[in-house]
Scaffold this motif. Structure first.
Motif, PDB file in Angstrom:
ATOM      1  N   THR A   1       0.689  -1.237   0.059  1.00  0.00           N
ATOM      2  CA  THR A   1      -0.107   0.123  -0.121  1.00  0.00           C
ATOM      3  C   THR A   1       0.893   1.254   0.141  1.00  0.00           C
ATOM      4  N   SER A   2       2.173   0.854   0.058  1.00  0.00           N
ATOM      5  CA  SER A   2       2.905   2.296   0.029  1.00  0.00           C
ATOM      6  C   SER A   2       4.254   2.158  -0.863  1.00  0.00           C
ATOM      7  N   LYS A   3       4.927   3.189  -1.241  1.00  0.00           N
ATOM      8  CA  LYS A   3       5.968   2.952  -2.122  1.00  0.00           C
ATOM      9  C   LYS A   3       7.312   2.285  -1.248  1.00  0.00           C
ATOM     10  N   THR A   4       7.975   1.480  -1.880  1.00  0.00           N
ATOM     11  CA  THR A   4       9.278   0.897  -1.155  1.00  0.00           C
ATOM     12  C   THR A   4      10.226   1.828  -0.603  1.00  0.00           C
ATOM     13  N   GLY A   5      10.379   2.915  -1.089  1.00  0.00           N
ATOM     14  CA  GLY A   5      11.359   4.237  -1.086  1.00  0.00           C
ATOM     15  C   GLY A   5      12.617   3.592  -1.382  1.00  0.00           C
ATOM     16  N   ILE A   6      12.660   2.923  -2.683  1.00  0.00           N
ATOM     17  CA  ILE A   6      14.184   2.438  -3.292  1.00  0.00           C
ATOM     18  C   ILE A   6      14.841   3.541  -3.641  1.00  0.00           C
ATOM     19  N   ASP A   7      15.921   3.944  -3.495  1.00  0.00           N
ATOM     20  CA  ASP A   7      16.715   5.162  -4.027  1.00  0.00           C
ATOM     21  C   ASP A   7      16.741   5.359  -5.542  1.00  0.00           C
ATOM     22  N   LEU A   8      15.633   5.074  -6.217  1.00  0.00           N
ATOM     23  CA  LEU A   8      15.642   5.334  -7.667  1.00  0.00           C
ATOM     24  C   LEU A   8      14.445   5.943  -7.910  1.00  0.00           C
ATOM     25  N   PRO A   9      14.361   7.095  -9.100  1.00  0.00           N
ATOM     26  CA  PRO A   9      13.180   7.880  -9.449  1.00  0.00           C
ATOM     27  C   PRO A   9      12.252   6.850 -10.096  1.00  0.00           C
ATOM     28  N   GLY A  10      10.896   7.350 -10.048  1.00  0.00           N
ATOM     29  CA  GLY A  10       9.912   6.683 -10.891  1.00  0.00           C
ATOM     30  C   GLY A  10       8.970   5.884 -10.259  1.00  0.00           C
ATOM     31  N   GLU A  11       9.015   5.566  -8.858  1.00  0.00           N
ATOM     32  CA  GLU A  11       7.980   4.750  -8.354  1.00  0.00           C
ATOM     33  C   GLU A  11       7.028   5.462  -8.222  1.00  0.00           C
ATOM     34  N   PRO A  12       5.529   4.868  -8.554  1.00  0.00           N
ATOM     35  CA  PRO A  12       4.312   5.417  -8.544  1.00  0.00           C
ATOM     36  C   PRO A  12       4.067   5.760  -7.222  1.00  0.00           C
ATOM     37  N   LEU A  13       3.101   6.948  -7.053  1.00  0.00           N
ATOM     38  CA  LEU A  13       2.867   7.409  -5.915  1.00  0.00           C
ATOM     39  C   LEU A  13       1.990   6.502  -4.993  1.00  0.00           C
ATOM     40  N   ARG A  14       1.114   5.928  -5.964  1.00  0.00           N
ATOM     41  CA  ARG A  14      -0.003   4.761  -5.354  1.00  0.00           C
ATOM     42  C   ARG A  14      -0.317   3.725  -6.082  1.00  0.00           C
ATOM     43  N   THR A  15      -0.334   2.547  -5.796  1.00  0.00           N
ATOM     44  CA  THR A  15      -0.878   1.541  -6.924  1.00  0.00           C
ATOM     45  C   THR A  15      -2.248   1.261  -6.485  1.00  0.00           C
TER      46      THR A  15
END
Length: 739
Positions: free
Chosen positions: A407-421
């Motif tokens: 229910t949340s971003k993993t916070g991996i240190d790469l850009p582009g993770e969606p704000l919400r699935t």
């Protein structure tokens, strides 16, 4: 004129003069006060700007290293060629323009025109290589040109391995700013602080003597040390690329390898990707040709932009998908943790199950009959997991869904993770929604979320922080920052994790995940075949995602891997047949490299390849005796009395009961045979074909555990010329294995 009149005139004159003096001096005093007190600061700045000129020179961008300090992105010196018109006279203008036009490939008349500007700095060309710089220096020496042309050191970003890890590394723009990937995420660390050359100048804008020059050195950027291992990444990319070609994948593929205990990403690959040395070129030749053929205009520009953004997009981070049956390990773990099921909890599957007004089918239309929870997972039986979902209920199901990080971003240190699935809250989890989510459909997640959850299932229940940068170093090698590997939380108990690992190991040995099996490595795994419902709604055609998620060794998990193929159009679209072999081939290469030791079962030892003995220098009879004791069959070439060479060589592996080829003279050593096509065959047929060609085969994959295995890969391509006796590794899958 009377005396009184004269006096009055003088008085008036003096009064007027005094008034003029007072007004004049007042205006001067007022102007001085305004210039000193009100405008003093800005005028001082303008004066300095007029008297000094700044030449900015770039800082060197930090290097990006793999975990073993191999450079994956680095900056090399290039040069700016700057024209200084204020120094150029009519006497040398023609010579300078002629020489620079030839060296830089520029129009001579344009250089002449620019050399007549009233300025001291006009940038002619950027990013010229050292060989061009050397030509300019030689030209200046030959024509005794001291001023008028300036070379300023700059830096250009290079990626020595080309497309390697492109989606992770990203790339930089013309001004060395990070635009994608790590280059963008860590731009503030990598960039550094530019330097400056401050030079005094006279009224016409030319430099004054050198004693008025001051240089402020650039501060180079920090460097990144990644968790990515170049060797692991190489194996991952190679096998993923092969899988894309073999399965005719239409919408790219991705794969991730993670250390389950720390969250460190050892490998992250996307195919098709791009070359970060030339990121704006379309790497897909077919798509590039299609765009090139379009007429110039907005449509062509839009198509080019869309193709570029597609190849730059990190599928592992940014794309969302239905995980399919890989998610069943999450539902199963939640149910075991809550005590709702144990290994022997009974279920029944008749091929479908009715939920509310909907009938949901199992992949096996006639059902699995009576089965335990373990059998249900190994059969990847949807009705079993629908019943488990019902027992969990919306609140408990969502509790674990959220705890595993979906229910949340993993916070991996790469850009582009969606704000919400996309997923359902407990209040939205009606019976049908709960049923479909329980077996991995009807909600979307990212691949990085899925592998992070797989790590939590296998590592004792801890949700780790995925990351690709382990350290940041300054230009002297001092550590600026280190990644925090503290787990976020414990999702399930160590007991539940250990029990689930055993079940998933069984699944990879005899269940639906057997195509990922590797003898000795205790693989735990789960396949997934998910439907792309959004594509069907748009096009009317159902497309699929084939995936395999697993870890090893199952008795002490170290490494997790997720392999993901989007829209395969080959012989199968099931995760078992498409993703399983790629998972197995990659694990077989990276596990020994990472130092994971094999532990064979007795049944595996019975089928294990053996080491070829050394019989070179022995007589034919002596060699035969040695080989017979090891149950190997000798095949003799030549007319000599002693063995001069052998295939396989001493110490190399050979299948049990295999054939060793022995050469008794130099002429016979030149004998070669042609490798036949060994794919698409049963184990017996592949053995026979290889034997007829004078070759040995070593088998991997489902050949050791499957019921109807078929070969799908061979280590040496058909048509290759090799010495007789050569061992060809042939991979097998269970072709009818779904899910």
């Amino acid at each position: 004129m009377s005396k009184g009149t004269t006096i009055r005139m003088w008085r008036r004159t003096i009064f007027v003069l005094l008034a003029l003096i007072i007004v004049g001096f007042g205006a001067i005093v007022f102007s001085l006060a305004r210039l000193q007190l009100v405008e003093g600061s800005s005028l001082q700045t303008r004066a300095v700007d007029q008297q000094l000129k700044d030449t900015v020179f770039s800082a060197q961008r930090g290097t990006i290293y793999d975990c073993n300090m191999k450079p994956l992105a680095e900056s090399a010196s290039v040069w700016k060629v700057v024209l200084e018109p204020a120094f150029i006279t009519d006497k040398n203008r023609e010579v300078i323009a002629e020489g620079l036009s030839k060296i830089l490939g520029m129009d001579k008349n344009e250089i002449i025109k620019r050399s007549m500007k009233k300025t001291y700095y006009d940038e002619l060309k950027r990013k010229v290589e050292t060989d061009v710089k050397d030509q300019i220096i030689k030209f200046k020496v030959e024509h005794k040109i001291d001023n008028g042309i300036r070379l300023i050191e700059d830096f250009k970003r290079y990626y020595p391995y080309g497309e390697f890890a492109a989606s992770v590394l990203g790339f930089t723009g013309t001004d060395n700013q990070g635009l994608y990937g790590l280059e963008k995420q860590y731009d503030s660390y990598l960039t550094g602080v530019p330097g400056k050359l401050v030079t005094a100048k006279n009224a016409i804008g030319t430099d004054m003597p050198f004693q008025y020059e001051q240089k402020v050195n650039a501060q180079n950027g920090n460097s990144l040390v990644l968790t990515i291992d170049e060797v692991v990444q190489h194996f991952l990319e190679k096998n993923l690329e092969e899988g894309v070609k073999e399965n005719k994948v239409g919408n790219r593929a991705c794969a991730i390898v993670m250390n389950v205990k720390t969250g460190a990403i050892l490998g992250m690959a996307v195919k098709g990707d791009f070359d970060p040395n030339n990121p704006f070129a379309i790497a897909d030749k077919e798509e590039a040709a299609k765009i090139a053929a379009m007429p110039d205009g907005d449509a062509k520009k839009a198509a080019l932009k869309a193709a570029q953004e597609k190849q730059w997009r990190n599928k592992s981070i940014s794309d969302t998908y239905y995980p399919g049956s890989v998610f069943k390990m999450i539902t199963g773990s939640a149910a075991m943790e809550e005590g709702i099921v144990n290994e022997n909890t009974p279920f029944f599957c008749n091929g479908s199950i009715k939920v509310a007004s909907e009938t949901i089918h199992c992949w096996r239309s006639y059902g699995h009959g009576s089965e335990t929870f373990v059998q249900g997972l190994c059969n990847s039986c949807n009705p079993v997991f629908i019943q488990i979902g019902e027992k969990l209920g919306p609140q408990r199901f969502f509790k674990y869904f959220s705890a595993f990080g979906f229910t949340s971003k993993t916070g991996i240190d790469l850009p582009g993770e969606p704000l919400r699935t996309i997923y359902y809250t407990p209040e939205q989890l009606n019976p049908v929604e709960l049923a479909t989510e329980s077996f991995g459909q009807n909600f979307s997640i990212t691949p990085i979320q899925m592998i992070t959850a797989i790590a939590a299932v296998s590592n004792g229940g801890y949700l780790v922080q995925p990351h690709v940068v382990s350290q940041i170093l300054d230009e002297d090698g001092n550590i600026v920052k280190t990644a925090d590997t503290t787990p976020k939380r414990q999702v399930i108990s160590a007991d539940t994790s250990a029990r689930m690992c055993k079940i998933l190991q069984l699944n990879a040995t005899i269940g639906t995940a057997k195509n990922g099996y590797l003898p000795g490595y205790r693989i735990g795994g789960k396949t997934g075949t998910s439907q792309k419902m959004d594509v069907k709604q748009k096009t009317g055609v159902m497309q699929y995602i084939a995936s395999y998620g697993g870890f090893a060794p199952a008795d002490d998990p170290q490494i997790a891997m997720l392999v993901f193929f989007d829209e395969p159009h080959g012989g199968s679209y099931y995760g078992a047949a498409v993703a399983g072999p790629v998972f197995a081939k990659t694990m077989e290469e990276i596990l020994p490299y990472l130092g994971v030791q094999r532990k064979y079962t007795d049944s595996e030892l019975a089928k294990l390849d053996v080491k070829a003995p050394d019989v070179v220098g022995k007589t034919i009879d002596e060699a035969k005796s040695i080989l017979n004791k090891q149950k190997l069959t000798p095949k003799i070439y030549g007319s000599g009395s002693k063995i001069v060479s052998q295939v396989p060589e001493s110490g190399k592996t050979i299948p049990q009961n295999g054939t060793m080829v022995l050469f008794t003279d130099e002429k016979s050593s030149d004998t070669i045979v042609t490798v036949p096509k060994l794919t698409g065959m049963s184990l017996a047929a592949a053995n026979k074909t290889a034997a007829n060609a004078g070759l040995n085969i070593s088998i991997t994959g489902a050949a050791l555990t499957g019921t109807n295995p078929v070969s799908n890969s061979q280590s040496i391509a058909a048509g290759t010329k090799v010495p007789p006796g050569t061992v060809v590794v042939v991979g097998f899958i269970e072709p009818n294995q779904v899910e």
